[in-house]
Design a protein around this motif. Sequence first.
Motif, PDB file in Angstrom:
ATOM      1  N   LYS A  58       0.984  -1.250  -0.006  1.00  0.00           N
ATOM      2  CA  LYS A  58       0.151   0.128  -0.505  1.00  0.00           C
ATOM      3  C   LYS A  58       0.635   0.806   0.060  1.00  0.00           C
ATOM      4  O   LYS A  58       1.356   1.870   0.678  1.00  0.00           O
ATOM      5  CB  LYS A  58      -1.008  -0.122   0.859  1.00  0.00           C
ATOM      6  CG  LYS A  58      -1.916  -0.851   1.570  1.00  0.00           C
ATOM      7  CD  LYS A  58      -3.433  -1.055   2.072  1.00  0.00           C
ATOM      8  CE  LYS A  58      -4.066  -1.780   2.426  1.00  0.00           C
ATOM      9  NZ  LYS A  58      -4.547  -2.218   3.509  1.00  0.00           N
ATOM     10  N   ILE A  59       0.969   1.654  -1.228  1.00  0.00           N
ATOM     11  CA  ILE A  59       2.133   2.498  -1.144  1.00  0.00           C
ATOM     12  C   ILE A  59       1.488   4.570  -2.053  1.00  0.00           C
ATOM     13  O   ILE A  59       0.137   4.175  -2.463  1.00  0.00           O
ATOM     14  CB  ILE A  59       2.988   2.879  -2.328  1.00  0.00           C
ATOM     15  CG1 ILE A  59       3.155   1.739  -2.253  1.00  0.00           C
ATOM     16  CG2 ILE A  59       4.102   3.113  -2.379  1.00  0.00           C
ATOM     17  CD1 ILE A  59       3.900   0.354  -3.516  1.00  0.00           C
ATOM     18  N   SER A  60       1.928   5.581  -1.395  1.00  0.00           N
ATOM     19  CA  SER A  60       1.087   6.651  -2.130  1.00  0.00           C
ATOM     20  C   SER A  60       2.757   7.211  -2.394  1.00  0.00           C
ATOM     21  O   SER A  60       3.684   7.242  -2.077  1.00  0.00           O
ATOM     22  CB  SER A  60       0.820   7.741  -0.913  1.00  0.00           C
ATOM     23  OG  SER A  60       0.578   9.035  -1.718  1.00  0.00           O
ATOM     24  N   LEU A  61       2.481   7.783  -3.934  1.00  0.00           N
ATOM     25  CA  LEU A  61       3.719   7.964  -4.907  1.00  0.00           C
ATOM     26  C   LEU A  61       3.529   9.639  -5.030  1.00  0.00           C
ATOM     27  O   LEU A  61       2.350  10.289  -5.739  1.00  0.00           O
ATOM     28  CB  LEU A  61       4.097   7.335  -5.893  1.00  0.00           C
ATOM     29  CG  LEU A  61       4.089   5.729  -5.493  1.00  0.00           C
ATOM     30  CD1 LEU A  61       4.193   5.227  -7.002  1.00  0.00           C
ATOM     31  CD2 LEU A  61       5.885   5.393  -5.055  1.00  0.00           C
ATOM     32  N   ALA A  62       3.951  10.263  -4.977  1.00  0.00           N
ATOM     33  CA  ALA A  62       4.461  11.757  -5.238  1.00  0.00           C
ATOM     34  C   ALA A  62       5.599  12.020  -5.953  1.00  0.00           C
ATOM     35  O   ALA A  62       6.336  12.134  -5.917  1.00  0.00           O
ATOM     36  CB  ALA A  62       4.214  12.933  -4.079  1.00  0.00           C
ATOM     37  N   PHE A  63       4.679  13.343  -7.173  1.00  0.00           N
ATOM     38  CA  PHE A  63       5.833  12.845  -7.875  1.00  0.00           C
ATOM     39  C   PHE A  63       6.319  15.081  -8.135  1.00  0.00           C
ATOM     40  O   PHE A  63       5.340  15.677  -8.454  1.00  0.00           O
ATOM     41  CB  PHE A  63       5.316  13.363  -9.119  1.00  0.00           C
ATOM     42  CG  PHE A  63       6.104  13.635 -10.787  1.00  0.00           C
ATOM     43  CD1 PHE A  63       7.339  13.355 -11.272  1.00  0.00           C
ATOM     44  CD2 PHE A  63       6.120  14.957 -11.387  1.00  0.00           C
ATOM     45  CE1 PHE A  63       7.960  13.803 -12.390  1.00  0.00           C
ATOM     46  CE2 PHE A  63       6.477  15.413 -12.663  1.00  0.00           C
ATOM     47  CZ  PHE A  63       7.473  14.339 -13.169  1.00  0.00           C
ATOM     48  N   LEU A  64       7.552  15.029  -7.271  1.00  0.00           N
ATOM     49  CA  LEU A  64       7.810  16.189  -7.301  1.00  0.00           C
ATOM     50  C   LEU A  64       9.923  15.956  -6.785  1.00  0.00           C
ATOM     51  O   LEU A  64       9.991  15.001  -6.224  1.00  0.00           O
ATOM     52  CB  LEU A  64       6.962  16.963  -5.593  1.00  0.00           C
ATOM     53  CG  LEU A  64       7.338  16.733  -4.427  1.00  0.00           C
ATOM     54  CD1 LEU A  64       6.821  17.139  -3.490  1.00  0.00           C
ATOM     55  CD2 LEU A  64       6.832  15.421  -4.502  1.00  0.00           C
ATOM     56  N   PRO A  65      10.356  16.857  -6.916  1.00  0.00           N
ATOM     57  CA  PRO A  65      12.031  17.266  -6.895  1.00  0.00           C
ATOM     58  C   PRO A  65      11.278  17.236  -4.870  1.00  0.00           C
ATOM     59  O   PRO A  65      10.934  17.638  -4.678  1.00  0.00           O
ATOM     60  CB  PRO A  65      12.584  18.241  -7.586  1.00  0.00           C
ATOM     61  CG  PRO A  65      10.934  19.279  -7.738  1.00  0.00           C
ATOM     62  CD  PRO A  65      10.260  18.436  -7.797  1.00  0.00           C
ATOM     63  N   GLU A  66      13.000  16.660  -4.231  1.00  0.00           N
ATOM     64  CA  GLU A  66      12.850  17.080  -2.830  1.00  0.00           C
ATOM     65  C   GLU A  66      12.954  18.311  -2.513  1.00  0.00           C
ATOM     66  O   GLU A  66      12.776  18.628  -1.500  1.00  0.00           O
ATOM     67  CB  GLU A  66      13.884  16.316  -2.551  1.00  0.00           C
ATOM     68  CG  GLU A  66      15.395  16.604  -2.937  1.00  0.00           C
ATOM     69  CD  GLU A  66      17.071  15.822  -2.879  1.00  0.00           C
ATOM     70  OE1 GLU A  66      17.694  16.309  -1.767  1.00  0.00           O
ATOM     71  OE2 GLU A  66      16.944  15.254  -3.318  1.00  0.00           O
ATOM     72  N   GLU A  67      13.374  19.390  -3.307  1.00  0.00           N
ATOM     73  CA  GLU A  67      13.622  20.753  -2.645  1.00  0.00           C
ATOM     74  C   GLU A  67      11.398  21.102  -3.006  1.00  0.00           C
ATOM     75  O   GLU A  67      12.202  22.436  -2.506  1.00  0.00           O
ATOM     76  CB  GLU A  67      14.320  21.230  -2.987  1.00  0.00           C
ATOM     77  CG  GLU A  67      14.103  21.685  -4.730  1.00  0.00           C
ATOM     78  CD  GLU A  67      14.440  20.133  -5.882  1.00  0.00           C
ATOM     79  OE1 GLU A  67      14.485  20.755  -6.913  1.00  0.00           O
ATOM     80  OE2 GLU A  67      15.038  19.327  -5.355  1.00  0.00           O
ATOM     81  N   MET A  68      11.314  20.465  -3.407  1.00  0.00           N
ATOM     82  CA  MET A  68       9.596  21.195  -3.030  1.00  0.00           C
ATOM     83  C   MET A  68       8.844  20.150  -1.395  1.00  0.00           C
ATOM     84  O   MET A  68       7.687  21.184  -1.546  1.00  0.00           O
ATOM     85  CB  MET A  68       9.168  21.041  -4.567  1.00  0.00           C
ATOM     86  CG  MET A  68       9.795  21.742  -5.082  1.00  0.00           C
ATOM     87  SD  MET A  68       8.378  21.495  -7.421  1.00  0.00           S
ATOM     88  CE  MET A  68       7.151  22.797  -6.492  1.00  0.00           C
TER      89      MET A  68
END
Length: 394
Positions: A78-88
């Motif tokens: 069970k995973i939630s994936l978020a598309f963004l760079p670490e600095e954001m």
Amino acid sequence: MNNALITSLNERRIPQPTYQAAFAVSEAVDLHFKKHFNIARLNAVQELAPEPSVEVIEAIIDVAFWASLGREEGHSPKISLAFLPEEMAGMPLVFKHRLPFKTQNLTKLAPAVERPGIHLGIWIEDGELYLWGTTREIPGLCFVLEVVEPGLLVVKHRRIDGLGKFVNVATLKGDQIKVVDEISQNASERPPIINSLLGFTSHYSNNDADSINVLVQLATAMRAHGRGGAVLVVPADTDNWRDSIIHPITYPVVSAFSGLSDLTKQIDQEKNLLLWQNMLRQAVDSVGGLTAVDGATVINDRHELLAFGAKIGRSWKSKRVDQIVLTEPVIGSSASVIHPATLGGTRHLSAAQFVFDQRDAVALVASQDGRFTVFAWSPPENMVHAHQIDILLL
């Protein structure tokens, strides 16, 4: 050079998906995000997440789907994936060595990030997606893909104001695809809870209270306990609803409990927004727990608790409801007129009867299997309208 352009330049080497539904749904998801990003920019919204491209959307869905079918020590991921760079991301946990965005890595990491609110961060460099760490804080309109169970994925995004449940965009279960229909023929007749779930409530206003719909939070809580339940939302200025309840009420409240109501009024004065959100969540969970008790929970439109465990009965002034209209906010679906008994068991039939009798009320019904229906009276159709909204609550 902005993040969107960097993403466009880097993504050209992303491989084609092998999960065909990823390819089939990507254009509709891309159009949804383009629309909302354009609206946000026109309203000068700051600190937006990077806008995902079709190729990125396809790739993330593809890898996540195959990962959902795997198991780690006997458990499905069970995973939630978020598309963004670490600095954001806000206060991220960053891996010392980035990991390739591969099925086996998602399966291995799943036990560490299965708790609600934790996202695995994904970004792209030199045409390859990679995992950089985890975060609990993401910017507005951040593309999120949640793996709910084997083969079941939900595409969603964070609201602009950051408050309340994420907005669902589409669900994929095997080869079945459902894309949320934001613009439907009955849009003007939708109860406020549905507009809130669709993300239509004051994204760009300064009044945070406008974007908080307590019924959305309550619907999520009553669906989460898995026992099924019903909530009747009645006008605060009349007791006519009592005509449709069997007396004596099993668990009446001596004076209307105003915990939820008080909290919804405090947001303008509350300086610590996170503390306020936690207090609201606790109050919602308390009321949501009452919905697991046999019978209906009754609250008024000021969110004051009136009773729980109430048994619904047909009003002496009314007749039996014999048909309702059923819709689902999904692109390509159509309305159907059915007998309310075909929608579910006694709980659904009694909720339909209650709204048929009390036409200024709304009924929320959760089934044990996760289905969720909002019943409201529709003047144009001159009948009870059942809005099946499972797709909005996953």
